[in-house]
Design a protein around this motif. Sequence first.
Motif, PDB file in Angstrom:
ATOM      1  N   ASN A 212     -55.875  70.123  11.346  1.00 46.02           N
ATOM      2  CA  ASN A 212     -54.942  69.932  10.242  1.00 46.02           C
ATOM      3  C   ASN A 212     -55.159  68.419   9.513  1.00 46.02           C
ATOM      4  O   ASN A 212     -55.017  68.584   8.444  1.00 46.02           O
ATOM      5  CB  ASN A 212     -53.577  69.915  11.132  1.00 46.02           C
ATOM      6  CG  ASN A 212     -52.802  71.070  11.215  1.00 46.02           C
ATOM      7  OD1 ASN A 212     -53.632  72.247  10.859  1.00 46.02           O
ATOM      8  ND2 ASN A 212     -51.930  71.269  11.891  1.00 46.02           N
TER       9      ASN A 212
ATOM     10  N   TYR B 211     -57.699  69.636   7.039  1.00 47.25           N
ATOM     11  CA  TYR B 211     -57.217  70.195   6.011  1.00 47.25           C
ATOM     12  C   TYR B 211     -56.463  69.222   5.197  1.00 47.25           C
ATOM     13  O   TYR B 211     -56.501  69.330   3.746  1.00 47.25           O
ATOM     14  CB  TYR B 211     -56.231  71.195   6.584  1.00 47.25           C
ATOM     15  CG  TYR B 211     -56.628  72.379   7.051  1.00 47.25           C
ATOM     16  CD1 TYR B 211     -58.175  72.777   7.193  1.00 47.25           C
ATOM     17  CD2 TYR B 211     -56.081  73.263   7.829  1.00 47.25           C
ATOM     18  CE1 TYR B 211     -58.542  73.729   7.411  1.00 47.25           C
ATOM     19  CE2 TYR B 211     -56.407  74.359   8.482  1.00 47.25           C
ATOM     20  CZ  TYR B 211     -57.889  74.703   8.263  1.00 47.25           C
ATOM     21  OH  TYR B 211     -58.524  75.661   8.915  1.00 47.25           O
TER      22      TYR B 211
ATOM     23  N   LEU C 272     -59.019  80.755   3.760  1.00 50.80           N
ATOM     24  CA  LEU C 272     -58.628  81.158   4.936  1.00 50.80           C
ATOM     25  C   LEU C 272     -57.809  82.587   5.183  1.00 50.80           C
ATOM     26  O   LEU C 272     -57.771  83.016   6.238  1.00 50.80           O
ATOM     27  CB  LEU C 272     -57.315  79.938   5.302  1.00 50.80           C
ATOM     28  CG  LEU C 272     -57.791  78.510   5.624  1.00 50.80           C
ATOM     29  CD1 LEU C 272     -56.601  77.804   5.925  1.00 50.80           C
ATOM     30  CD2 LEU C 272     -58.897  78.434   6.410  1.00 50.80           C
ATOM     31  N   LYS C 273     -57.312  82.908   3.879  1.00 49.33           N
ATOM     32  CA  LYS C 273     -56.788  84.346   4.055  1.00 49.33           C
ATOM     33  C   LYS C 273     -57.844  85.453   3.552  1.00 49.33           C
ATOM     34  O   LYS C 273     -58.592  85.184   2.681  1.00 49.33           O
ATOM     35  CB  LYS C 273     -55.619  84.328   2.923  1.00 49.33           C
ATOM     36  CG  LYS C 273     -54.250  83.694   3.230  1.00 49.33           C
ATOM     37  CD  LYS C 273     -53.377  83.399   1.906  1.00 49.33           C
ATOM     38  CE  LYS C 273     -52.596  84.930   1.803  1.00 49.33           C
ATOM     39  NZ  LYS C 273     -51.878  85.308   2.941  1.00 49.33           N
TER      40      LYS C 273
ATOM     41  N   ARG D  81     -53.684  76.081   3.316  1.00 48.33           N
ATOM     42  CA  ARG D  81     -53.813  74.903   4.190  1.00 48.33           C
ATOM     43  C   ARG D  81     -52.648  74.232   4.273  1.00 48.33           C
ATOM     44  O   ARG D  81     -52.349  73.801   5.494  1.00 48.33           O
ATOM     45  CB  ARG D  81     -55.014  74.092   3.733  1.00 48.33           C
ATOM     46  CG  ARG D  81     -56.546  74.458   3.925  1.00 48.33           C
ATOM     47  CD  ARG D  81     -57.530  73.907   3.272  1.00 48.33           C
ATOM     48  NE  ARG D  81     -58.922  74.592   3.588  1.00 48.33           N
ATOM     49  CZ  ARG D  81     -59.449  75.785   3.360  1.00 48.33           C
ATOM     50  NH1 ARG D  81     -58.751  76.727   2.572  1.00 48.33           N
ATOM     51  NH2 ARG D  81     -60.591  76.160   3.816  1.00 48.33           N
TER      52      ARG D  81
ATOM     53  N   GLU E 205     -49.881  75.692   4.009  1.00 45.74           N
ATOM     54  CA  GLU E 205     -48.861  76.708   5.060  1.00 45.74           C
ATOM     55  C   GLU E 205     -49.396  76.256   6.395  1.00 45.74           C
ATOM     56  O   GLU E 205     -48.513  76.138   7.396  1.00 45.74           O
ATOM     57  CB  GLU E 205     -49.094  78.081   4.745  1.00 45.74           C
ATOM     58  CG  GLU E 205     -48.605  79.128   5.633  1.00 45.74           C
ATOM     59  CD  GLU E 205     -48.707  80.547   4.745  1.00 45.74           C
ATOM     60  OE1 GLU E 205     -48.611  81.258   5.673  1.00 45.74           O
ATOM     61  OE2 GLU E 205     -49.118  80.628   3.817  1.00 45.74           O
ATOM     62  N   LYS E 206     -50.611  76.037   6.852  1.00 49.65           N
ATOM     63  CA  LYS E 206     -51.297  75.900   8.197  1.00 49.65           C
ATOM     64  C   LYS E 206     -50.500  74.654   8.701  1.00 49.65           C
ATOM     65  O   LYS E 206     -50.171  74.475   9.663  1.00 49.65           O
ATOM     66  CB  LYS E 206     -52.762  75.901   8.189  1.00 49.65           C
ATOM     67  CG  LYS E 206     -53.364  77.401   8.092  1.00 49.65           C
ATOM     68  CD  LYS E 206     -53.093  78.122   9.200  1.00 49.65           C
ATOM     69  CE  LYS E 206     -53.983  79.445   8.996  1.00 49.65           C
ATOM     70  NZ  LYS E 206     -53.725  80.209  10.308  1.00 49.65           N
TER      71      LYS E 206
ATOM     72  N   ASN F 108     -46.801  74.950   8.974  1.00 45.52           N
ATOM     73  CA  ASN F 108     -46.413  76.150   9.698  1.00 45.52           C
ATOM     74  C   ASN F 108     -45.276  76.779   8.731  1.00 45.52           C
ATOM     75  O   ASN F 108     -44.264  77.437   9.512  1.00 45.52           O
ATOM     76  CB  ASN F 108     -46.049  75.966  11.041  1.00 45.52           C
ATOM     77  CG  ASN F 108     -46.105  77.283  11.698  1.00 45.52           C
ATOM     78  OD1 ASN F 108     -46.597  78.389  11.469  1.00 45.52           O
ATOM     79  ND2 ASN F 108     -45.182  77.372  12.956  1.00 45.52           N
TER      80      ASN F 108
END
Length: 233
Positions: A4, A7, A71-72, A152, A154-155, A158
């Motif tokens: 993270n 990111y 990432l998706k 990113r 979103e990651k 969360n």
Amino acid sequence: MEVNGKYSIGILLTFVLLAAAMLYSFPVITLITGIKGITATSFFLSRIVIWIVLLIVFLYSIVIEKGSFLLKKENSYSVLFYIKAVLSLYFICLIGGAVLNAIILFFIPEKISDKLLNLVPVFRNNYFLIISTCLTAAVAEEFLMRGYIQPRIEKIYNNPTSGIIISAILFGILHSTYGTIGQVLGPFFIGIVFALFYKRYSNIKILIICHFMIDFISLMALNFINIKHLSVF
């Protein structure tokens, strides 16, 4: 450093590089080449700078994050779905943007962006510049804003909503160099629409095609329209 954290640095790097490209590419080009003002050549060179930014972020994702740039995972769809999706997105952005622009002009009568006025003669009948500009914006901005930044965020939080909203806000801010509220809120609206689509369907290619179409139709219209009617855009 944890993932993270990498990111977060990548997102900051992307935004700073894009902002620097928007704000300082022309002064740097003038310093290096001696070309003064915005010309077809200097504008084309400024688009190359955007491609360099995309390359730097891509290398960062591979070398520092040690992962995939996207990432998706890309979902595959039929040709019919591509056509329906591109047309639907285009008209949502067109109609929504027109309504938003009308509301802005009702409350805040804005003059036409000086930067936009300066660009009209640069693009006039220069179809190579029009196509290269639209291609640069479509590919680089979609890969960076939706493909890289959105998932990113979103990651990190969360939270899918945070990725949608923050990426759209950053997208709007990057267009603030045009100097008008409409040129910020319009891209913000498009950013929301595109981010929602990317979250739902996970297909960056459709967004690239639609982004290209939006910019290409707009620039082609500006190529033939009288300057006094530019407020429509």
